[in-house]
Design an enzyme around this catalytic site. Structure first.
Site, PDB file in Angstrom:
ATOM      1  N   ASN A 177     -28.375  22.201 -20.631  1.00  0.00           N
ATOM      2  CA  ASN A 177     -27.099  21.469 -20.693  1.00  0.00           C
ATOM      3  C   ASN A 177     -26.036  22.164 -21.563  1.00  0.00           C
ATOM      4  O   ASN A 177     -24.851  21.845 -21.467  1.00  0.00           O
ATOM      5  CB  ASN A 177     -27.305  20.029 -21.165  1.00  0.00           C
ATOM      6  CG  ASN A 177     -27.965  19.134 -20.137  1.00  0.00           C
ATOM      7  OD1 ASN A 177     -28.729  18.225 -20.469  1.00  0.00           O
ATOM      8  ND2 ASN A 177     -27.681  19.358 -18.863  1.00  0.00           N
ATOM      9  N   ASP A 233     -30.122  10.317 -15.531  1.00  0.00           N
ATOM     10  CA  ASP A 233     -29.217  11.188 -14.777  1.00  0.00           C
ATOM     11  C   ASP A 233     -28.206  10.373 -13.964  1.00  0.00           C
ATOM     12  O   ASP A 233     -28.499   9.251 -13.546  1.00  0.00           O
ATOM     13  CB  ASP A 233     -30.063  12.083 -13.849  1.00  0.00           C
ATOM     14  CG  ASP A 233     -29.286  13.292 -13.352  1.00  0.00           C
ATOM     15  OD1 ASP A 233     -28.199  13.586 -13.897  1.00  0.00           O
ATOM     16  OD2 ASP A 233     -29.770  13.955 -12.416  1.00  0.00           O
TER      17      ASP A 233
HETATM   18  C1  IPE Z   1     -31.489  16.580 -16.700  1.00  0.00           C
HETATM   19  O1  IPE Z   1     -30.314  16.235 -16.049  1.00  0.00           O
HETATM   20  C2  IPE Z   1     -31.283  16.602 -18.177  1.00  0.00           C
HETATM   21  C3  IPE Z   1     -31.021  15.300 -18.796  1.00  0.00           C
HETATM   22  C4  IPE Z   1     -31.041  14.149 -18.212  1.00  0.00           C
HETATM   23  C5  IPE Z   1     -30.735  15.361 -20.201  1.00  0.00           C
HETATM   24  P1  IPE Z   1     -29.349  17.332 -15.440  1.00  0.00           P
HETATM   25  O2  IPE Z   1     -28.269  16.606 -14.746  1.00  0.00           O
HETATM   26  O3  IPE Z   1     -28.955  18.295 -16.474  1.00  0.00           O
HETATM   27  O4  IPE Z   1     -30.303  18.061 -14.393  1.00  0.00           O
HETATM   28  P2  IPE Z   1     -29.978  19.105 -13.234  1.00  0.00           P
HETATM   29  O5  IPE Z   1     -29.320  20.285 -13.869  1.00  0.00           O
HETATM   30  O6  IPE Z   1     -29.089  18.442 -12.248  1.00  0.00           O
HETATM   31  O7  IPE Z   1     -31.305  19.430 -12.636  1.00  0.00           O
HETATM   32  C1  IPE Z   2     -27.040  12.753 -17.261  1.00  0.00           C
HETATM   33  O1  IPE Z   2     -25.944  12.582 -16.416  1.00  0.00           O
HETATM   34  C2  IPE Z   2     -26.654  12.970 -18.699  1.00  0.00           C
HETATM   35  C3  IPE Z   2     -26.947  14.320 -19.223  1.00  0.00           C
HETATM   36  C4  IPE Z   2     -27.512  15.303 -18.582  1.00  0.00           C
HETATM   37  C5  IPE Z   2     -26.558  14.551 -20.599  1.00  0.00           C
HETATM   38  P1  IPE Z   2     -25.188  13.828 -15.813  1.00  0.00           P
HETATM   39  O2  IPE Z   2     -24.108  14.222 -16.750  1.00  0.00           O
HETATM   40  O3  IPE Z   2     -26.126  14.911 -15.447  1.00  0.00           O
HETATM   41  O4  IPE Z   2     -24.559  13.194 -14.503  1.00  0.00           O
HETATM   42  P2  IPE Z   2     -24.421  13.861 -13.067  1.00  0.00           P
HETATM   43  O5  IPE Z   2     -25.764  14.375 -12.685  1.00  0.00           O
HETATM   44  O6  IPE Z   2     -23.423  14.974 -13.184  1.00  0.00           O
HETATM   45  O7  IPE Z   2     -23.958  12.761 -12.184  1.00  0.00           O
HETATM   46 MG    MG Z   3     -27.156  15.339 -13.783  1.00  0.00          MG
END
Ligand code: IPE
Ligand code: IPE
Ligand code: MG
Length: 244
Positions: free
Chosen positions: A69, A21
């Protein structure tokens, strides 16, 4: 800085799960679009996979795309799906060089055709490898996994009195894979976000503020080192653990 030498090879987790993340926030810090963060996140995937294989970790599960997602802007979802195709195309030979077997968990039917095909090709081409198993969680969610397990148990006609924890475990998408001893989440968020709900029941949780594109081998070693200093009691008391 924690290095490989700080890790006790006799006390390694067999299975490490990672919630990757912070790509978006990392990109924002650099005044770039979110997709730039995802692209740089691939480097962290490579570092982590290599570090885990070198240490002799048996299973590494990476949360790459959750069921939730899909709710992101279409532009970002499409870029992520395309990045997967590109990355799989480039990295499969490296997986083979390192004797790593690729697997995937999640509702793969709903992935775009090109992404699913690239994934299945990678799984097929690495299926003979005997080293680490790298599991990508794609269109995955813990509640989806439990739901599909319940559906498949009912379909099999098992009487309710025969439903045990072991039977449920065998119907999850992770069947045959031990529960993760360690869960790592980057980016300073303290939540599970619908990851391996059943399988994480007794995992040690490790949270780091590092954004995923900056996660590297020392960051991975630090997580394992922290894990190795925990006492896993499984409901017992400390004295029972130290004498067993
Ligand atoms: C969790 O990350 C899913 C992945 C890393 C694929 P998110 O960024 O989607 O999680 P939330 O929505 O902030 O909890
Ligand atoms: C994790 O990084 C990757 C996926 C969930 C695919 P994020 O895209 O959630 O990054 P933040 O949380 O917005 O910084
Ligand atoms: Mg995230």
């Amino acid at each position: 800085m924690i290095t490989k030498e700080h890790i006790d090879p006799a006390n390694l987790p067999k299975h490490i799960a990672v919630i990757m993340d912070g790509n978006g926030r990392w990109a924002k810090q650099h005044n770039k679009p979110r997709v730039f963060g995802h692209k740089n996140g691939v480097n962290a995937v490579r570092e982590t996979t290599e570090a885990a294989a070198e240490l002799g970790i048996k299973y590494l599960t990476l949360y790459a795309f959750s069921t939730e997602n899909w709710k992101r802007p279409a532009l970002e979802v499409n870029a992520l799906m395309a990045l997967l195709v590109e990355t799989l195309g480039k990295e499969i030979s490296r997986l083979n060089d390192n004797n790593i077997q690729l697997k995937a968990i999640g509702d793969l039917k709903k992935l775009p055709k090109r992404t699913r095909e690239a994934l299945l090709k990678g799984i097929e081409e690495t299926s003979g490898n005997t080293g680490m198993v790298l599991i990508l969680a794609l269109n995955y969610s813990g509640r989806w996994d439990i739901t599909q397990a319940v559906q498949s148990i009912i379909k099999s006609g098992v009487p309710s009195s025969d439903i045990t924890e072991e039977l449920i475990t065998e119907h999850l998408s992770t069947k045959g894979i031990p529960d993760p001893e360690l869960l790592i989440r980057s980016s300073g968020e303290f939540r599970i976000s619908n990851f391996l709900m059943w399988q994480l029941s007794y995992s040690e949780l490790y949270f780091t503020p590092v954004f995923w594109p900056e996660f590297d081998k020392p960051a991975f070693y630090a997580a394992i080192h922290d894990y190795q200093n925990r006492e896993r009691r499984f409901g017992m008391v400390s004295e029972q653990i130290s004498t067993s």
